[in-house]
Write a protein that holds these residues in place. Structure first.
Motif, short mmCIF file in Angstrom:
data_model
loop_
_atom_site.label_atom_id
_atom_site.label_comp_id
_atom_site.label_asym_id
_atom_site.label_seq_id
_atom_site.Cartn_x
_atom_site.Cartn_y
_atom_site.Cartn_z
N TYR A 1 36.58 19.19 41.70
CA TYR A 1 37.10 18.73 43.28
C TYR A 1 36.83 17.36 43.63
CZ TYR A 1 37.84 20.30 48.45
OH TYR A 1 38.44 20.33 49.52
N HIS B 1 39.45 14.55 43.44
CA HIS B 1 40.41 13.05 44.46
C HIS B 1 39.72 12.11 44.33
CE1 HIS B 1 39.73 16.09 47.99
NE2 HIS B 1 40.24 15.38 48.66
N GLN C 1 42.15 10.52 42.30
CA GLN C 1 43.82 10.36 42.98
C GLN C 1 43.83 8.45 42.93
OE1 GLN C 1 45.92 12.44 43.88
NE2 GLN C 1 44.76 13.98 44.73
N GLU C 2 42.84 7.95 43.83
CA GLU C 2 43.00 6.54 44.21
C GLU C 2 43.46 6.05 43.03
OE1 GLU C 2 40.70 5.82 47.21
OE2 GLU C 2 41.75 3.38 46.95
N ARG D 1 47.17 6.31 42.60
CA ARG D 1 47.97 5.85 43.17
C ARG D 1 48.70 4.34 42.87
NH1 ARG D 1 46.78 4.91 47.59
NH2 ARG D 1 44.75 5.09 47.96
N MET D 2 47.23 4.17 42.89
CA MET D 2 47.69 2.18 42.30
C MET D 2 48.71 2.33 40.88
SD MET D 2 45.69 0.87 44.43
CE MET D 2 46.15 1.00 45.57
N ASN E 1 51.97 3.42 42.30
CA ASN E 1 52.88 2.36 43.08
C ASN E 1 53.16 1.27 42.88
OD1 ASN E 1 52.72 4.04 45.43
ND2 ASN E 1 50.91 3.40 46.30
N TYR E 2 52.10 0.71 41.90
CA TYR E 2 52.58 -0.92 41.65
C TYR E 2 53.19 -1.04 40.64
CZ TYR E 2 49.42 -3.11 44.98
OH TYR E 2 48.85 -3.48 45.51
N GLU F 1 56.00 1.02 40.82
CA GLU F 1 57.31 0.86 41.14
C GLU F 1 57.86 -0.34 42.18
OE1 GLU F 1 57.64 4.71 43.31
OE2 GLU F 1 56.19 5.81 42.36
N LEU F 2 56.87 -0.53 42.64
CA LEU F 2 56.53 -2.19 43.13
C LEU F 2 57.38 -3.04 41.96
CD1 LEU F 2 55.95 -3.38 46.05
CD2 LEU F 2 54.28 -3.89 45.47
N ARG G 1 61.19 -2.24 41.85
CA ARG G 1 61.71 -2.69 42.99
C ARG G 1 61.40 -4.24 43.15
NH1 ARG G 1 60.61 0.38 48.35
NH2 ARG G 1 61.99 -0.74 49.75
N ARG G 2 60.69 -4.59 43.21
CA ARG G 2 60.74 -6.49 43.39
C ARG G 2 61.17 -7.18 41.92
NH1 ARG G 2 60.24 -5.56 47.69
NH2 ARG G 2 58.03 -5.42 48.66
N GLN H 1 49.72 13.18 38.91
CA GLN H 1 49.51 13.39 40.52
C GLN H 1 49.86 15.13 40.61
OE1 GLN H 1 48.70 12.81 42.77
NE2 GLN H 1 49.10 13.55 44.34
N GLU I 1 46.94 17.14 41.63
CA GLU I 1 46.71 18.73 42.51
C GLU I 1 46.68 20.11 42.70
OE1 GLU I 1 47.70 18.83 46.00
OE2 GLU I 1 47.42 16.33 45.96
N LEU J 1 43.04 20.85 42.32
CA LEU J 1 42.53 20.84 43.83
C LEU J 1 42.60 22.32 43.78
CD1 LEU J 1 43.23 18.07 45.67
CD2 LEU J 1 41.07 19.13 45.35
N ASN K 1 39.68 -1.97 48.86
CA ASN K 1 40.57 -1.56 47.22
C ASN K 1 41.35 -2.59 47.79
OD1 ASN K 1 42.46 -1.05 46.02
ND2 ASN K 1 42.62 0.71 45.47
N GLY L 1 44.64 -3.41 46.04
CA GLY L 1 45.31 -2.90 45.51
C GLY L 1 45.97 -2.33 46.96
N ASP L 2 45.49 -1.32 47.25
CA ASP L 2 45.85 -0.47 49.03
C ASP L 2 46.20 -2.05 50.23
OD1 ASP L 2 46.85 1.80 48.49
OD2 ASP L 2 43.95 2.34 48.91
N LEU M 1 49.33 -3.22 49.54
CA LEU M 1 50.19 -2.76 49.60
C LEU M 1 50.82 -2.64 50.77
CD1 LEU M 1 49.63 0.73 47.37
CD2 LEU M 1 51.60 -1.13 47.19
N THR N 1 43.25 8.47 50.80
CA THR N 1 43.16 8.97 49.93
C THR N 1 42.67 10.68 49.95
OG1 THR N 1 42.47 7.14 48.56
CG2 THR N 1 43.51 8.78 46.90
N SER N 2 42.01 10.77 50.97
CA SER N 2 41.22 12.14 50.62
C SER N 2 41.85 13.52 51.83
CB SER N 2 39.36 11.89 51.31
OG SER N 2 39.39 13.79 51.72
N PRO O 1 49.38 8.43 50.97
CA PRO O 1 50.96 9.26 49.81
C PRO O 1 51.01 8.45 47.92
CG PRO O 1 52.26 7.94 51.09
CD PRO O 1 50.85 7.59 51.45
N VAL O 2 50.90 9.20 47.18
CA VAL O 2 50.93 8.52 45.82
C VAL O 2 52.53 7.94 45.79
CG1 VAL O 2 51.29 9.23 43.61
CG2 VAL O 2 50.27 9.96 45.29
N GLY O 3 53.59 8.37 45.78
CA GLY O 3 55.08 7.41 45.82
C GLY O 3 54.93 6.41 46.23
N LEU O 4 55.47 5.00 46.11
CA LEU O 4 55.18 3.95 46.90
C LEU O 4 56.62 4.23 47.91
CD1 LEU O 4 55.21 0.58 46.98
CD2 LEU O 4 57.38 0.92 45.74
#
Lengths: 256, 149
Positions: free
Chosen positions: A38, A42, A45-46, A49-50, A53-54, A56-57, A60-61, A85, A89, A92, B18, B20-21, B24, B100-101, B122-125
Motif C-alpha cells: 500500500y 503510493h 506514484q510521486e 508522475r514526475m 509529466n516532464y 510529455e512537457l 509539448r514544448r 503507473q 494501480e 494497489l 516538490n 517538479g510539481d 508543473l 498524490t494520495s 493525475p499522472v498524465g500531463l
C-alpha cells in the motif's frame, strides 16, 4: 498414570503456545506485507508522475526542435511510465482486497450478477455476447468483492473470445459444505501448462499488442476467493474454451 | 477573466514541497491566462507564516484560495488544514487539497478536517493541465469567494 497425564498436559500447553506464536507471527508478516504494498504504491506514484509529466512537457514544448529519433525515445519513456503507473494501480487494487475487505454476510449471487452485467453492459453489447446463468444461491461473502470477482472473470471471458460471439454461462452447485461456482466460456482457452501460472500477479500469456492489460485480474480473483476461505482453478484446453471454478462458504442456507 | 474595472488579481497560496510539481503548476496556470498572484510555501510552517503574516511573509496578501499538498516537511498538510479550519477567520478560505494520495483514509481525514475539496494529482500531463484548468474554472470563476481581511 497421573504423571503421564500431567506430562501430556504440559506438552499440549507448550504446543498450544507454539501455535499461538506462529499464528501471531504469520498475521504480523501478513499485515506488514499489505502495508508495504500500500505504502510503496503510493510513494512510488510521486516520482513516476514526475517522469511521465516532464517527458510529455518536453515533447509539448520542444517537439519542433527535436528530431524523429528523440521523439521516438520520448514515446518509449512515456509508454514505460504509463505502464508502470497501471501496474502500481493494479498493485494497489490487489492490496486493497486484504485491507479494505468487509465482513462476510449472506449475499444473493443473482443480485451480484445483475450488478456485474449492468457494469459491463457496454462491453457485452459491443462484443455481441450472450451471458446466461442458472439458479444461484445465497453465499457468505463480501458483496463488493464478489462483484469484482465475477466482473474480472466475465470480462476475461469476453476479452479472450474466439471466432464466434462470446457465450458465457454461470452455474452453481453444492459440493459438501461449499458452493462451487462455474463460469464457462467458449473463448480461446488456455494451454493447460499455464493453468496455474495465470493466477500469479503480472503473469501474462499474450503480448500486450494482442491483449492489453497488466495481468493482475486473476491474481485479484484468487486473493478474493482465498479471503472467503475458498479455492479457484480453471479447466481448459487451448481453443476449447475455459471454465473457471471457485468455491464459497454456504453460510447454512443450501437452497439454490 | 476578471471583468471588474479595478481588476485585482486572485490571490492563491500554493503549499507544495516538490519543485517538479511547482513548475508543473506554474506551467498549468500559465496556460489558463487568469489574473493570478501566486504565493508559494514549500512546507507547512511557511504556509502558516504566510497566513499569519510572520517571518519573511510580513507583507503577503491573505489568499482567496489555498492549494494544499498533504505530505509536507516540517508541518504536515493535515496539521495545516486543521489549523486553518480551527481559525476564526482563516477557516473561511477555501482549501483545495491537491495531493498524490488516493488513499481512502487520506480522503476521509481531509474532509473530516473540513477541506473544501480533495483532488488526486493525475499522472498524465494532459490530465494534470485539465485538472488545474477545472480548479481555476470552478474556484476562481464559478464560485463566489468570501472576503477575508
Amino acid at each position: 498414570m497421573l504423571l503421564t497425564i500431567a506430562r501430556d498436559l504440559t506438552e499440549r500447553r507448550r504446543a498450544d503456545e507454539q501455535i499461538k506464536h506462529v499464528i501471531a507471527d504469520l498475521s504480523r508478516s501478513n499485515e506488514e506485507l499489505q502495508l508495504f504494498a500500500y505504502i510503496a504504491s503510493h510513494d512510488l506514484q510521486e516520482p513516476l508522475r514526475m517522469v511521465a509529466n516532464y517527458m510529455e512537457l518536453l515533447a509539448r514544448r520542444y517537439q519542433e526542435q527535436l528530431d524523429e529519433r528523440a521523439n521516438k525515445y520520448i514515446t518509449y519513456a512515456v509508454d514505460g511510465a504509463t505502464r508502470m503507473q497501471e501496474m502500481i494501480e493494479a498493485l494497489l487494487t490487489y492490496s486493497r482486497v486484504g485491507i479494505q475487505g468487509k465482513p462476510l454476510e449472506p449475499v444473493e449471487l443473482e443480485k451480484v450478477l445483475e450488478a456485474v452485467l449492468q457494469n459491463l453492459r457496454i462491453t457485452i453489447s459491443e462484443a455481441n455476447a450472450e451471458i446466461t446463468f442458472g439458479a444461484l444461491p445465497v453465499a457468505m461473502a463480501d458483496r463488493g468483492q464478489l462483484i469484482q470477482l465475477f466482473q474480472n472473470l466475465i470480462a476475461n471471458a469476453l476479452k479472450f473470445h474466439g471466432e464466434e460471439a462470446p457465450n458465457v454461462h454461470i452455474a452453481a452447485e453444492l459440493e459438501g459444505a461449499e458452493w462451487q461456482i462455474a463460469v464457462s466460456d467458449n473463448g480461446i482457452g488456455i494451454d493447460t501448462r499455464h493453468a496455474e501460472r495465470i493466477f500469479v500477479m503480472f503473469q501474462r500469456l499474450h503480448s500486450r499488442r494482442d491483449y492489453p492489460g497488466t495481468g493482475i485480474g486473476l491474481a485479484i480473483c484468487k486473493k478474493i476467493v482465498e479471503r472467503h476461505g475458498g479455492r479457484i482453478w480453471v479447466e481448459t484446453r487451448s481453443g476449447k474454451g475455459s471454465t473457471f471454478y471457485f468455491t464459497l462458504p454456504t453460510g447454512g442456507d443450501k437452497t439454490v | 477573466m476578471n471583468t471588474s474595472t479595478s481588476a485585482k488579481p486572485i490571490e492563491i497560496l500554493l503549499v507544495e514541497d516538490n519543485p517538479g510539481d511547482l513548475d508543473l503548476m506554474l506551467e498549468a496556470l500559465d496556460e489558463n491566462k487568469l489574473f493570478i498572484n501566486l504565493t508559494v510555501a514549500t512546507d507547512g510552517e511557511e504556509a502558516m507564516d504566510v497566513l499569519y503574516h510572520q517571518g519573511k511573509h510580513l507583507n503577503d496578501p491573505i489568499p482567496d484560495l489555498i492549494l494544499l499538498d498533504l505530505n509536507l516537511p516540517k508541518k504536515d498538510g493535515r496539521e495545516v488544514l486543521a489549523e486553518i479550519k480551527a481559525h476564526e477567520i482563516l477557516r473561511r478560505i477555501p482549501v483545495v487539497v491537491f495531493t498524490t494520495s488516493s488513499a481512502e483514509s487520506d480522503i476521509l481525514k481531509a474532509y473530516d478536517l473540513n477541506a473544501n475539496c480533495y483532488i488526486t494529482k493525475p499522472v498524465g500531463l494532459q490530465q494534470f493541465l485539465e485538472v488545474v484548468k477545472s480548479i481555476n474554472n470552478f474556484w476562481l470563476t464559478v464560485v463566489k469567494l468570501p472576503r477575508v481581511d
